[in-house]
Design a protein around this motif. Structure first.
Motif, PDB file in Angstrom:
ATOM      1  N   LEU A   1      -7.008   1.625  -9.358  1.00 45.24           N
ATOM      2  CA  LEU A   1      -5.574   1.576  -9.632  1.00 45.24           C
ATOM      3  C   LEU A   1      -5.265   0.620 -10.771  1.00 45.24           C
ATOM      4  CD1 LEU A   1      -2.630   2.275  -8.998  1.00 45.24           C
ATOM      5  CD2 LEU A   1      -2.628   0.369  -7.356  1.00 45.24           C
ATOM      6  N   ASP A   2      -4.544   1.149 -11.743  1.00 47.42           N
ATOM      7  CA  ASP A   2      -3.901   0.356 -12.778  1.00 47.42           C
ATOM      8  C   ASP A   2      -2.412   0.415 -12.466  1.00 47.42           C
ATOM      9  OD1 ASP A   2      -2.629  -0.635 -15.009  1.00 47.42           O
ATOM     10  OD2 ASP A   2      -3.654   0.659 -16.448  1.00 47.42           O
ATOM     11  N   VAL A   3      -1.817  -0.701 -12.046  1.00 46.90           N
ATOM     12  CA  VAL A   3      -0.431  -0.675 -11.582  1.00 46.90           C
ATOM     13  C   VAL A   3       0.560  -0.338 -12.685  1.00 46.90           C
ATOM     14  CG1 VAL A   3      -0.853  -2.244  -9.644  1.00 46.90           C
ATOM     15  CG2 VAL A   3      -0.136  -3.183 -11.870  1.00 46.90           C
ATOM     16  N   THR A   4       0.138  -0.400 -13.949  1.00 47.92           N
ATOM     17  CA  THR A   4       1.040  -0.029 -15.039  1.00 47.92           C
ATOM     18  C   THR A   4       1.093   1.485 -15.237  1.00 47.92           C
ATOM     19  OG1 THR A   4      -0.644  -0.164 -16.793  1.00 47.92           O
ATOM     20  CG2 THR A   4       0.512  -2.206 -16.202  1.00 47.92           C
ATOM     21  N   ASN A   5       0.270   2.207 -14.491  1.00 46.33           N
ATOM     22  CA  ASN A   5       0.217   3.665 -14.585  1.00 46.33           C
ATOM     23  C   ASN A   5       0.975   4.254 -13.381  1.00 46.33           C
ATOM     24  OD1 ASN A   5      -0.582   6.411 -14.331  1.00 46.33           O
ATOM     25  ND2 ASN A   5      -2.452   6.012 -15.488  1.00 46.33           N
ATOM     26  N   GLU A   6       2.206   4.699 -13.593  1.00 46.85           N
ATOM     27  CA  GLU A   6       3.044   5.159 -12.487  1.00 46.85           C
ATOM     28  C   GLU A   6       2.423   6.342 -11.763  1.00 46.85           C
ATOM     29  OE1 GLU A   6       7.682   6.527 -11.579  1.00 46.85           O
ATOM     30  OE2 GLU A   6       6.985   6.232 -13.645  1.00 46.85           O
ATOM     31  N   ALA A   7       1.838   7.279 -12.506  1.00 50.83           N
ATOM     32  CA  ALA A   7       1.220   8.443 -11.873  1.00 50.83           C
ATOM     33  C   ALA A   7       0.077   8.017 -10.960  1.00 50.83           C
ATOM     34  CB  ALA A   7       0.722   9.423 -12.936  1.00 50.83           C
ATOM     35  N   GLN A   8      -0.684   7.014 -11.386  1.00 50.59           N
ATOM     36  CA  GLN A   8      -1.808   6.540 -10.574  1.00 50.59           C
ATOM     37  C   GLN A   8      -1.298   5.827  -9.323  1.00 50.59           C
ATOM     38  OE1 GLN A   8      -4.615   3.861 -12.541  1.00 50.59           O
ATOM     39  NE2 GLN A   8      -6.291   5.145 -11.798  1.00 50.59           N
ATOM     40  N   VAL A   9      -0.196   5.082  -9.441  1.00 51.50           N
ATOM     41  CA  VAL A   9       0.400   4.443  -8.266  1.00 51.50           C
ATOM     42  C   VAL A   9       0.790   5.496  -7.234  1.00 51.50           C
ATOM     43  CG1 VAL A   9       2.395   3.136  -7.418  1.00 51.50           C
ATOM     44  CG2 VAL A   9       1.211   2.391  -9.502  1.00 51.50           C
ATOM     45  N   LYS A  10       1.456   6.541  -7.669  1.00 55.36           N
ATOM     46  CA  LYS A  10       1.869   7.611  -6.765  1.00 55.36           C
ATOM     47  C   LYS A  10       0.655   8.304  -6.146  1.00 55.36           C
ATOM     48  CE  LYS A  10       6.263   8.607  -9.109  1.00 55.36           C
ATOM     49  NZ  LYS A  10       7.138   8.249  -7.963  1.00 55.36           N
ATOM     50  N   SER A  11      -0.389   8.474  -6.940  1.00 55.48           N
ATOM     51  CA  SER A  11      -1.597   9.125  -6.451  1.00 55.48           C
ATOM     52  C   SER A  11      -2.263   8.307  -5.348  1.00 55.48           C
ATOM     53  CB  SER A  11      -2.577   9.348  -7.601  1.00 55.48           C
ATOM     54  OG  SER A  11      -3.805   9.863  -7.137  1.00 55.48           O
TER      55      SER A  11
ATOM     56  N   PHE B   1      -0.852   6.273  -3.213  1.00 57.41           N
ATOM     57  CA  PHE B   1      -0.095   6.419  -1.971  1.00 57.41           C
ATOM     58  C   PHE B   1      -0.325   7.799  -1.361  1.00 57.41           C
ATOM     59  CE2 PHE B   1       2.051   2.596  -3.332  1.00 57.41           C
ATOM     60  CZ  PHE B   1       2.483   2.005  -2.142  1.00 57.41           C
ATOM     61  N   ALA B   2      -0.423   8.826  -2.198  1.00 51.55           N
ATOM     62  CA  ALA B   2      -0.694  10.176  -1.690  1.00 51.55           C
ATOM     63  C   ALA B   2      -2.061  10.235  -1.015  1.00 51.55           C
ATOM     64  CB  ALA B   2      -0.621  11.179  -2.833  1.00 51.55           C
ATOM     65  N   GLN B   3      -3.056   9.573  -1.601  1.00 51.71           N
ATOM     66  CA  GLN B   3      -4.392   9.547  -0.998  1.00 51.71           C
ATOM     67  C   GLN B   3      -4.388   8.762   0.308  1.00 51.71           C
ATOM     68  OE1 GLN B   3      -7.815   9.065  -3.958  1.00 51.71           O
ATOM     69  NE2 GLN B   3      -6.053   8.638  -5.280  1.00 51.71           N
ATOM     70  N   ALA B   4      -3.568   7.728   0.374  1.00 49.42           N
ATOM     71  CA  ALA B   4      -3.426   6.969   1.617  1.00 49.42           C
ATOM     72  C   ALA B   4      -2.861   7.854   2.726  1.00 49.42           C
ATOM     73  CB  ALA B   4      -2.519   5.761   1.392  1.00 49.42           C
ATOM     74  N   LYS B   5      -1.876   8.668   2.366  1.00 51.21           N
ATOM     75  CA  LYS B   5      -1.268   9.593   3.329  1.00 51.21           C
ATOM     76  C   LYS B   5      -2.312  10.603   3.823  1.00 51.21           C
ATOM     77  CE  LYS B   5       2.192  12.005   5.253  1.00 51.21           C
ATOM     78  NZ  LYS B   5       3.084  11.506   6.317  1.00 51.21           N
ATOM     79  N   ASP B   6      -3.088  11.139   2.899  1.00 49.24           N
ATOM     80  CA  ASP B   6      -4.106  12.117   3.267  1.00 49.24           C
ATOM     81  C   ASP B   6      -5.171  11.511   4.181  1.00 49.24           C
ATOM     82  OD1 ASP B   6      -2.835  14.045   1.761  1.00 49.24           O
ATOM     83  OD2 ASP B   6      -4.136  13.790   0.008  1.00 49.24           O
ATOM     84  N   ALA B   7      -5.544  10.255   3.895  1.00 51.34           N
ATOM     85  CA  ALA B   7      -6.637   9.626   4.633  1.00 51.34           C
ATOM     86  C   ALA B   7      -6.217   9.125   6.010  1.00 51.34           C
ATOM     87  CB  ALA B   7      -7.222   8.476   3.818  1.00 51.34           C
ATOM     88  N   PHE B   8      -5.011   8.540   6.100  1.00 54.31           N
ATOM     89  CA  PHE B   8      -4.633   7.853   7.341  1.00 54.31           C
ATOM     90  C   PHE B   8      -3.296   8.315   7.930  1.00 54.31           C
ATOM     91  CE2 PHE B   8      -7.273   4.846   4.864  1.00 54.31           C
ATOM     92  CZ  PHE B   8      -8.354   4.765   5.737  1.00 54.31           C
ATOM     93  N   GLY B   9      -2.533   9.070   7.168  1.00 56.83           N
ATOM     94  CA  GLY B   9      -1.275   9.589   7.689  1.00 56.83           C
ATOM     95  C   GLY B   9      -0.090   8.660   7.557  1.00 56.83           C
ATOM     96  N   HIS B  10      -0.353   7.381   7.354  1.00 55.80           N
ATOM     97  CA  HIS B  10       0.749   6.414   7.238  1.00 55.80           C
ATOM     98  C   HIS B  10       0.234   5.140   6.575  1.00 55.80           C
ATOM     99  CE1 HIS B  10      -0.720   3.889  10.678  1.00 55.80           C
ATOM    100  NE2 HIS B  10      -1.290   5.044  10.992  1.00 55.80           N
ATOM    101  N   VAL B  11       1.142   4.317   6.102  1.00 52.46           N
ATOM    102  CA  VAL B  11       0.853   2.980   5.588  1.00 52.46           C
ATOM    103  C   VAL B  11       1.874   2.037   6.209  1.00 52.46           C
ATOM    104  CG1 VAL B  11       0.798   1.460   3.565  1.00 52.46           C
ATOM    105  CG2 VAL B  11      -0.117   3.790   3.402  1.00 52.46           C
ATOM    106  N   ASP B  12       1.410   0.953   6.787  1.00 52.26           N
ATOM    107  CA  ASP B  12       2.298   0.030   7.492  1.00 52.26           C
ATOM    108  C   ASP B  12       2.647  -1.220   6.687  1.00 52.26           C
ATOM    109  OD1 ASP B  12       2.220   1.501  10.100  1.00 52.26           O
ATOM    110  OD2 ASP B  12       0.081   1.057   9.869  1.00 52.26           O
ATOM    111  N   VAL B  13       1.693  -1.692   5.892  1.00 50.05           N
ATOM    112  CA  VAL B  13       1.919  -2.911   5.099  1.00 50.05           C
ATOM    113  C   VAL B  13       1.420  -2.672   3.685  1.00 50.05           C
ATOM    114  CG1 VAL B  13       1.499  -5.393   4.902  1.00 50.05           C
ATOM    115  CG2 VAL B  13       1.510  -4.320   7.173  1.00 50.05           C
TER     116      VAL B  13
END
Length: 248
Positions: A60-70, A72-84
């Motif tokens: 992750l490069d936080v200056t890359n908005e598309a990568q930031v969104k990606s 989070f999408a991968q987090a959703k796919d892997a675990f279904g949710h993010v708490d913190v």
């Protein structure tokens, strides 16, 4: 408060410092981490100790908005949710304001403020729209005590952190109570981290060597501090932050 099921954390800037320390603290306490950093290979030593269901490494490069969104999408796919979301990625360089080219100062703002802002907005959106309705989440912003009062040499760094602090205070007021989103703004003091010993990236300003200048004293004071045992240990700060995230 003990959580009945392990929480899922998304941590930025995990290569060293607060990010790495919090990553290890979370894993030690049996929770799950999505660790993001520019070069995931920097965490190869940890990757070999944990299953992918416990530790997921993502670039992750936080200056890359598309990568930031990606991410989070991968987090959703892997675990279904993010708490913190532990919003930690930041850079620091020590130099007089006059000696820093404006493009380098802008690059610092891109990471420390705009990058953190991009992660913040995606975290809030995720908590609202991707997590189970009403579950919400916690956004932890790693700021700095340095934002409270500007000091010579890390001037642009303190400016980025002051901007992030103001942004976070406003965001905390604007999220609706029904969203169940909590924001924690962390202001560590001087802590033993790799960035404490970083050098200026540009030649110092000529005025910095004048006897009346503020920076010679600041340089001497900084060097003496770094070599002393006055700074807090990062583990103590991280454990305190961890305990606060357990509340509520």
């Amino acid at each position: 408060m003990t959580h009945s099921t392990p929480r899922v954390w998304l941590i930025t800037g995990c290569s060293n410092g607060f990010g790495r320390a919090m990553l290890e603290e979370v894993l030690r306490n049996g929770e799950i981490v999505i660790a993001t950093l520019r070069e995931p290979s920097a965490l190869d030593d940890l990757a070999g100790k944990y299953l992918p269901t416990q530790l997921l490494l993502l670039p992750l490069d936080v200056t890359n908005e598309a990568q930031v969104k990606s991410v989070f999408a991968q987090a959703k796919d892997a675990f279904g949710h993010v708490d913190v979301v532990y919003n930690n990625e930041a850079q620091l360089f020590l130099q007089e304001l006059e000696a820093i080219p404006i493009d380098r100062a802008r690059a610092l703002m891109d990471v420390n403020f705009w990058g953190a802002e991009t992660v913040s907005f995606e975290a809030v959106r995720f908590f609202k729209e991707e997590n189970q309705k009403g579950a919400g989440g916690m956004l932890v912003q790693v700021s700095s005590m340095a934002e409270i009062k500007g000091i010579p040499r890390p001037g642009f760094y303190t400016t980025t952190k002051a901007a992030l602090n103001s942004f976070t205070e406003v965001l905390a007021q604007e999220v609706l109570p029904a969203w169940n989103i909590r924001l924690l703004n962390v202001h560590p003091g001087f802590v033993h981290v790799p960035t404490l010993s970083c050098e200026g990236l540009e030649p110092p300003a000529l005025c910095s060597w004048e006897p009346a200048a503020a920076t010679p004293k600041a340089r001497c004071g900084w060097d003496a501090f770094v070599s002393s045992d006055a700074a807090s240990e990062i583990e103590a700060v991280t454990q305190r932050v961890w305990s606060v995230t357990q509340m509520g």
